[in-house]
Design a protein around this motif. Structure first.
Motif, PDB file in Angstrom:
ATOM      1  N   ALA A   7       0.849  -1.194   0.000  1.00 47.53           N
ATOM      2  CA  ALA A   7       0.000   0.000   0.000  1.00 47.53           C
ATOM      3  C   ALA A   7       0.879   1.235   0.000  1.00 47.53           C
ATOM      4  N   PRO A   8       0.564   2.208  -0.801  1.00 48.79           N
ATOM      5  CA  PRO A   8       1.394   3.421  -0.835  1.00 48.79           C
ATOM      6  C   PRO A   8       1.308   4.158   0.488  1.00 48.79           C
ATOM      7  N   PRO A   9       2.365   4.822   0.881  1.00 44.16           N
ATOM      8  CA  PRO A   9       2.339   5.582   2.130  1.00 44.16           C
ATOM      9  C   PRO A   9       1.334   6.728   2.030  1.00 44.16           C
ATOM     10  N   PRO A  10       0.904   7.251   3.172  1.00 46.51           N
ATOM     11  CA  PRO A  10      -0.081   8.350   3.155  1.00 46.51           C
ATOM     12  C   PRO A  10       0.401   9.528   2.330  1.00 46.51           C
ATOM     13  N   ALA A  12       1.124   9.617  -0.835  1.00 50.10           N
ATOM     14  CA  ALA A  12       1.904   9.313  -2.027  1.00 50.10           C
ATOM     15  C   ALA A  12       1.060   9.412  -3.289  1.00 50.10           C
ATOM     16  N   GLN A  13      -0.169   8.885  -3.223  1.00 48.14           N
ATOM     17  CA  GLN A  13      -1.036   8.947  -4.395  1.00 48.14           C
ATOM     18  C   GLN A  13      -1.431  10.391  -4.708  1.00 48.14           C
ATOM     19  N   GLU A  14      -1.629  11.181  -3.658  1.00 48.99           N
ATOM     20  CA  GLU A  14      -1.962  12.594  -3.876  1.00 48.99           C
ATOM     21  C   GLU A  14      -0.820  13.326  -4.563  1.00 48.99           C
ATOM     22  N   VAL A  15       0.401  13.074  -4.101  1.00 48.31           N
ATOM     23  CA  VAL A  15       1.558  13.731  -4.704  1.00 48.31           C
ATOM     24  C   VAL A  15       1.729  13.282  -6.150  1.00 48.31           C
ATOM     25  N   LEU A  18      -0.677  15.219  -8.125  1.00 46.14           N
ATOM     26  CA  LEU A  18      -0.242  16.613  -8.276  1.00 46.14           C
ATOM     27  C   LEU A  18       0.881  16.728  -9.305  1.00 46.14           C
ATOM     28  N   ARG A  19       1.768  15.748  -9.321  1.00 46.15           N
ATOM     29  CA  ARG A  19       2.843  15.766 -10.308  1.00 46.15           C
ATOM     30  C   ARG A  19       2.283  15.626 -11.721  1.00 46.15           C
ATOM     31  N   ALA A  20       1.284  14.757 -11.876  1.00 51.16           N
ATOM     32  CA  ALA A  20       0.673  14.586 -13.196  1.00 51.16           C
ATOM     33  C   ALA A  20      -0.029  15.868 -13.642  1.00 51.16           C
ATOM     34  N   ARG A  21      -0.725  16.538 -12.724  1.00 52.11           N
ATOM     35  CA  ARG A  21      -1.418  17.784 -13.066  1.00 52.11           C
ATOM     36  C   ARG A  21      -0.425  18.894 -13.405  1.00 52.11           C
ATOM     37  N   ASP A 187       4.816   6.887  -7.939  1.00 60.77           N
ATOM     38  CA  ASP A 187       4.756   7.915  -8.983  1.00 60.77           C
ATOM     39  C   ASP A 187       5.497   7.373 -10.193  1.00 60.77           C
ATOM     40  N   PRO A 188       4.854   7.295 -11.386  1.00 62.01           N
ATOM     41  CA  PRO A 188       5.550   6.742 -12.542  1.00 62.01           C
ATOM     42  C   PRO A 188       6.826   7.479 -12.894  1.00 62.01           C
TER      43      PRO A 188
END
Length: 242
Positions: A7-10, A12-15, A18-21, A187-188
Motif C-alpha cells: 500500500a502506498p504511504p499516506p 503518495a497517491q496525492e503527490v 499533483l505531479r501529473a497535473r 509515482d511513474p
C-alpha cells in the motif's frame, strides 16, 4: 511482498496526482507558447511577401488577432503551471520535509521568458503591416499601443531577472543542503513516460526556430516550406507527451 503490491504511504497517491497535473499544465503552457510564435511568424512572413495591400490586409488582421489572443492565453496557462508547481512543492515539503531541487527551473524560466520576448517582438511589428495596407490611422493607434506595451515589458523583464536571480540563489543553496525529494515508487516519474516526448519537443522547437528565422530574414524558405514548418510545429506540439 513485492514493492508494487504494498500500500502506498499516506499522501503518495496525492503527490503523484499533483505531479501529473503539473506536467499537464506545463505541457499546455509550452504548447500555447510555441503555437503563438509559430502562427505569428508565419502570418508575418506571408504578409512580408504579399505584393498588394489587398493581400496584406487579411494577414495583418490575422497577426493582430493571434497576438491579441496570445497575451492572455500565455499569461493564463503559465499562471496555472506556476500555481500547480507551487502546490506540488508545498505538499512535497509536508510529506518528505524537502521538495524536489527545482534546478530545472534555472533553465526553463529563462527559456519561457525568451519565448515571451520573441512573441512581443513579433507583436510590435504588427502596425507596420496595417500601414502597408494603407490603414495609416489604425496603424498609428497600434503603434502608440505597442510603445506603451514595450515600456511595460521592459519593466517586467527587469523584475523577472531580479526575481529569477534571487530564486536561483535559493535553489542552489537548497541543493547544497539536501539531495532533494526522495520521490516514491508509486509515482511513474520520468522513467515510465514516453521518451519520445523529448524528441517531439525538440522537433517543435526546431520548427518554431525555423519560422522565426524566416521572419528575421536569416533564411528565405519557399512558401510550401513555411507551411510544412507550421504544420510540424502545431502537430508535434499537440502530440507531445501523449
Amino acid at each position: 511482498m513485492l514493492l508494487t503490491e504494498m500500500a502506498p504511504p499516506p499522501g503518495a497517491q496525492e503527490v503523484a496526482g499533483l505531479r501529473a497535473r503539473t506536467r499537464s499544465a506545463r505541457r499546455g503552457a509550452l504548447v500555447a507558447l510555441s503555437t503563438s510564435i509559430a502562427l505569428l511568424a508565419t502570418a508575418q512572413v506571408l504578409a512580408d511577401r504579399a505584393t498588394t495591400r489587398e493581400q496584406t490586409l487579411p494577414l495583418a488582421v490575422l497577426s493582430l488577432g493571434v497576438f491579441a489572443a496570445a497575451l492572455p492565453t500565455l499569461a493564463l496557462t503559465q499562471y496555472v503551471w506556476g500555481a500547480r508547481a507551487r502546490l506540488l512543492r508545498r505538499r512535497e515539503r509536508e510529506l518528505y520535509a524537502v521538495a524536489r531541487s527545482g534546478r530545472a527551473r534555472l533553465l526553463t524560466r529563462p527559456a519561457v521568458a525568451g519565448g515571451w520576448a520573441v512573441t512581443l517582438l513579433l507583436g510590435w511589428t504588427v502596425p507596420r503591416f496595417f500601414r502597408e495596407a494603407s490603414l495609416h490611422t489604425f496603424a498609428d493607434a497600434l503603434t502608440w499601443g505597442a510603445e506603451a506595451l514595450s515600456v511595460i515589458s521592459v519593466g517586467a523583464g527587469v523584475s523577472f531577472l531580479l526575481w529569477w536571480a534571487l530564486d536561483a540563489v535559493g535553489i542552489l543553496a537548497r541543493a547544497l543542503r539536501s539531495g532533494g525529494s526522495p520521490g516514491d515508487p508509486w509515482d511513474p516519474g520520468h522513467g515510465a513516460r514516453p521518451r519520445e516526448g523529448a524528441a517531439l519537443w525538440t522537433g517543435t522547437a526546431v520548427a518554431v526556430a525555423g519560422l522565426v528565422g524566416a521572419r528575421a530574414h536569416l533564411w528565405e524558405p519557399t512558401t510550401s516550406v513555411l507551411y510544412v514548418l507550421l504544420a510540424v510545429a502545431l502537430v508535434l506540439g499537440v502530440v507531445t507527451d501523449e
